[in-house]
Design a protein around this motif. Structure first.
Motif, PDB file in Angstrom:
ATOM      1  N   THR A   8     -62.877  30.396   2.072  1.00 30.89           N
ATOM      2  CA  THR A   8     -61.667  29.626   1.819  1.00 30.89           C
ATOM      3  C   THR A   8     -60.690  29.806   2.976  1.00 30.89           C
ATOM      4  N   GLU A   9     -60.119  28.696   3.421  1.00 28.53           N
ATOM      5  CA  GLU A   9     -59.141  28.704   4.504  1.00 28.53           C
ATOM      6  C   GLU A   9     -57.887  27.982   4.044  1.00 28.53           C
ATOM      7  N   ARG A  10     -56.751  28.412   4.558  1.00 25.28           N
ATOM      8  CA  ARG A  10     -55.472  27.763   4.273  1.00 25.28           C
ATOM      9  C   ARG A  10     -55.306  26.587   5.235  1.00 25.28           C
ATOM     10  N   HIS A  11     -54.894  25.430   4.705  1.00 25.56           N
ATOM     11  CA  HIS A  11     -54.693  24.242   5.532  1.00 25.56           C
ATOM     12  C   HIS A  11     -53.353  23.599   5.214  1.00 25.56           C
ATOM     13  N   VAL A  12     -52.694  23.090   6.263  1.00 27.53           N
ATOM     14  CA  VAL A  12     -51.444  22.350   6.123  1.00 27.53           C
ATOM     15  C   VAL A  12     -51.761  20.893   6.451  1.00 27.53           C
ATOM     16  N   LEU A  13     -51.610  20.014   5.465  1.00 31.63           N
ATOM     17  CA  LEU A  13     -51.908  18.596   5.624  1.00 31.63           C
ATOM     18  C   LEU A  13     -50.612  17.796   5.603  1.00 31.63           C
ATOM     19  N   THR A  14     -50.469  16.856   6.534  1.00 31.07           N
ATOM     20  CA  THR A  14     -49.361  15.904   6.461  1.00 31.07           C
ATOM     21  C   THR A  14     -49.942  14.541   6.132  1.00 31.07           C
ATOM     22  N   ILE A  15     -49.269  13.835   5.240  1.00 28.24           N
ATOM     23  CA  ILE A  15     -49.767  12.557   4.752  1.00 28.24           C
ATOM     24  C   ILE A  15     -48.622  11.548   4.847  1.00 28.24           C
ATOM     25  N   SER A  60     -55.738  25.584  -0.048  1.00 26.95           N
ATOM     26  CA  SER A  60     -56.805  26.443   0.469  1.00 26.95           C
ATOM     27  C   SER A  60     -58.138  25.966  -0.066  1.00 26.95           C
ATOM     28  N   GLY A  61     -59.150  26.085   0.767  1.00 28.41           N
ATOM     29  CA  GLY A  61     -60.489  25.705   0.349  1.00 28.41           C
ATOM     30  C   GLY A  61     -61.459  25.860   1.493  1.00 28.41           C
ATOM     31  N   PRO A  62     -62.741  25.807   1.202  1.00 34.74           N
ATOM     32  CA  PRO A  62     -63.730  25.855   2.270  1.00 34.74           C
ATOM     33  C   PRO A  62     -63.640  24.581   3.117  1.00 34.74           C
ATOM     34  N   PRO A  63     -63.947  24.667   4.395  1.00 36.56           N
ATOM     35  CA  PRO A  63     -63.819  23.503   5.273  1.00 36.56           C
ATOM     36  C   PRO A  63     -64.447  22.208   4.754  1.00 36.56           C
ATOM     37  N   PRO A  64     -65.649  22.231   4.173  1.00 36.49           N
ATOM     38  CA  PRO A  64     -66.201  20.957   3.688  1.00 36.49           C
ATOM     39  C   PRO A  64     -65.357  20.313   2.595  1.00 36.49           C
ATOM     40  N   VAL A  65     -64.743  21.117   1.751  1.00 33.04           N
ATOM     41  CA  VAL A  65     -63.908  20.582   0.683  1.00 33.04           C
ATOM     42  C   VAL A  65     -62.623  19.999   1.257  1.00 33.04           C
ATOM     43  N   ILE A  66     -62.027  20.682   2.231  1.00 28.94           N
ATOM     44  CA  ILE A  66     -60.819  20.167   2.881  1.00 28.94           C
ATOM     45  C   ILE A  66     -61.141  18.837   3.560  1.00 28.94           C
ATOM     46  N   ASP A  67     -62.295  18.757   4.212  1.00 25.58           N
ATOM     47  CA  ASP A  67     -62.721  17.499   4.844  1.00 25.58           C
ATOM     48  C   ASP A  67     -62.877  16.392   3.795  1.00 25.58           C
ATOM     49  N   GLN A  68     -63.454  16.738   2.643  1.00 28.19           N
ATOM     50  CA  GLN A  68     -63.640  15.759   1.572  1.00 28.19           C
ATOM     51  C   GLN A  68     -62.285  15.293   1.028  1.00 28.19           C
ATOM     52  N   ILE A  69     -61.359  16.219   0.817  1.00 30.50           N
ATOM     53  CA  ILE A  69     -60.030  15.850   0.315  1.00 30.50           C
ATOM     54  C   ILE A  69     -59.339  14.949   1.328  1.00 30.50           C
ATOM     55  N   ALA A  71     -60.694  12.959   3.560  1.00 30.66           N
ATOM     56  CA  ALA A  71     -61.348  11.642   3.556  1.00 30.66           C
ATOM     57  C   ALA A  71     -60.920  10.835   2.329  1.00 30.66           C
ATOM     58  N   GLN A  72     -60.824  11.477   1.177  1.00 33.16           N
ATOM     59  CA  GLN A  72     -60.428  10.763  -0.033  1.00 33.16           C
ATOM     60  C   GLN A  72     -58.953  10.356   0.015  1.00 33.16           C
ATOM     61  N   LEU A  73     -58.108  11.200   0.609  1.00 35.48           N
ATOM     62  CA  LEU A  73     -56.704  10.828   0.779  1.00 35.48           C
ATOM     63  C   LEU A  73     -56.581   9.589   1.662  1.00 35.48           C
ATOM     64  N   GLU A  74     -57.376   9.555   2.736  1.00 35.44           N
ATOM     65  CA  GLU A  74     -57.322   8.424   3.675  1.00 35.44           C
ATOM     66  C   GLU A  74     -57.744   7.111   3.018  1.00 35.44           C
ATOM     67  N   ARG A  75     -58.527   7.187   1.943  1.00 37.55           N
ATOM     68  CA  ARG A  75     -58.987   5.982   1.253  1.00 37.55           C
ATOM     69  C   ARG A  75     -57.955   5.423   0.271  1.00 37.55           C
ATOM     70  N   THR A  83     -53.176  14.029   8.470  1.00 36.42           N
ATOM     71  CA  THR A  83     -53.421  14.946   9.581  1.00 36.42           C
ATOM     72  C   THR A  83     -53.531  16.361   9.036  1.00 36.42           C
ATOM     73  N   ASP A  84     -54.615  17.031   9.374  1.00 36.50           N
ATOM     74  CA  ASP A  84     -54.772  18.449   9.041  1.00 36.50           C
ATOM     75  C   ASP A  84     -54.199  19.221  10.228  1.00 36.50           C
ATOM     76  N   LEU A  85     -52.950  19.662  10.101  1.00 35.41           N
ATOM     77  CA  LEU A  85     -52.299  20.359  11.210  1.00 35.41           C
ATOM     78  C   LEU A  85     -53.073  21.604  11.630  1.00 35.41           C
ATOM     79  N   THR A  86     -53.712  22.246  10.667  1.00 39.57           N
ATOM     80  CA  THR A  86     -54.472  23.460  10.938  1.00 39.57           C
ATOM     81  C   THR A  86     -55.604  23.190  11.920  1.00 39.57           C
ATOM     82  N   GLU A  87     -56.181  22.001  11.839  1.00 40.27           N
ATOM     83  CA  GLU A  87     -57.305  21.643  12.716  1.00 40.27           C
ATOM     84  C   GLU A  87     -56.867  20.872  13.959  1.00 40.27           C
ATOM     85  N   ALA A  88     -55.705  20.239  13.913  1.00 42.57           N
ATOM     86  CA  ALA A  88     -55.294  19.310  14.972  1.00 42.57           C
ATOM     87  C   ALA A  88     -54.799  19.996  16.240  1.00 42.57           C
ATOM     88  N   GLY A  89     -54.410  21.243  16.159  1.00 44.14           N
ATOM     89  CA  GLY A  89     -53.901  21.934  17.339  1.00 44.14           C
ATOM     90  C   GLY A  89     -52.666  22.748  16.997  1.00 44.14           C
TER      91      GLY A  89
END
Length: 171
Positions: A8-15, A60-69, A71-75, A83-89
């Motif tokens: 599990t990883e902590r992620h900050v998402l902006t939508i 927080s969640g494992p990377p595949p779940v964060i990716d799934q969330i 993708a579903q948000l984008e739909r 934007t996943d700030l945690t992954e973006a830089g």
């Protein structure tokens, strides 16, 4: 119920979303349906014409779940960008807290001394209490609150995390 995983990883998402009724419920429901907790949630109108809002979600969640969330948000129809700030830089995150502390004598003096070290502002005072305003990273606020617990912590109010990419690149 929060599902825990080893990776599990902590992620900050902006939508970025259309500013319309029900969008926040749709986004929160997406997390709830998958059994993942929202650790922090902030929403603000960000456009001059009040048409667009920015939602910041910390989860927080494992990377595949964060990716799934993501993708579903984008739909979702009213969502413009996720934007996943945690992954973006490199990014900056901050939170604001109001912390009420009761105390007299030495505890009062110590609370003021610690507040000065943390650059907390006194925004209200009585003869028996203070309300401090503190802005910073969540760890800074957590540490300050823990120290105030020993000196007479009464109440804490927190805004939730707001994050933004560093530099000239926007989300």
């Amino acid at each position: 119920m929060k599902i825990q995983h080893r990776d599990t990883e902590r992620h900050v998402l902006t939508i970025m979303v259309d500013n319309e009724a029900g969008i926040l419920a749709k986004i929160a429901g997406l997390f709830t349906a998958r059994g993942y907790n929202i650790d922090s949630l902030t929403v603000a109108d960000i456009s001059e014409d009040h048409a667009v809002s920015r939602i910041t979600v910390v989860t927080s969640g494992p990377p595949p779940v964060i990716d799934q969330i993501t993708a579903q948000l984008e739909r979702l129809v009213p969502v413009h960008k996720v934007t996943d700030l945690t992954e973006a830089g490199p990014y900056v995150e901050r939170e604001l807290a109001l912390i009420k502390v009761a105390g007299k004598g030495e505890n009062r003096v110590e609370a003021l001394r610690i507040a000065d070290l943390f650059r907390a502002k006194v925004v209200d005072t009585t003869t028996s209490s203070f309300v401090f305003e503190l802005t910073g990273a969540p760890d800074k606020i957590n540490t300050f609150v823990a120290l105030m617990r020993e000196l007479g912590l009464v109440e804490v109010g927190r805004t939730g995390i707001v994050g933004m990419m560093r530099g000239t690149e926007g989300t």
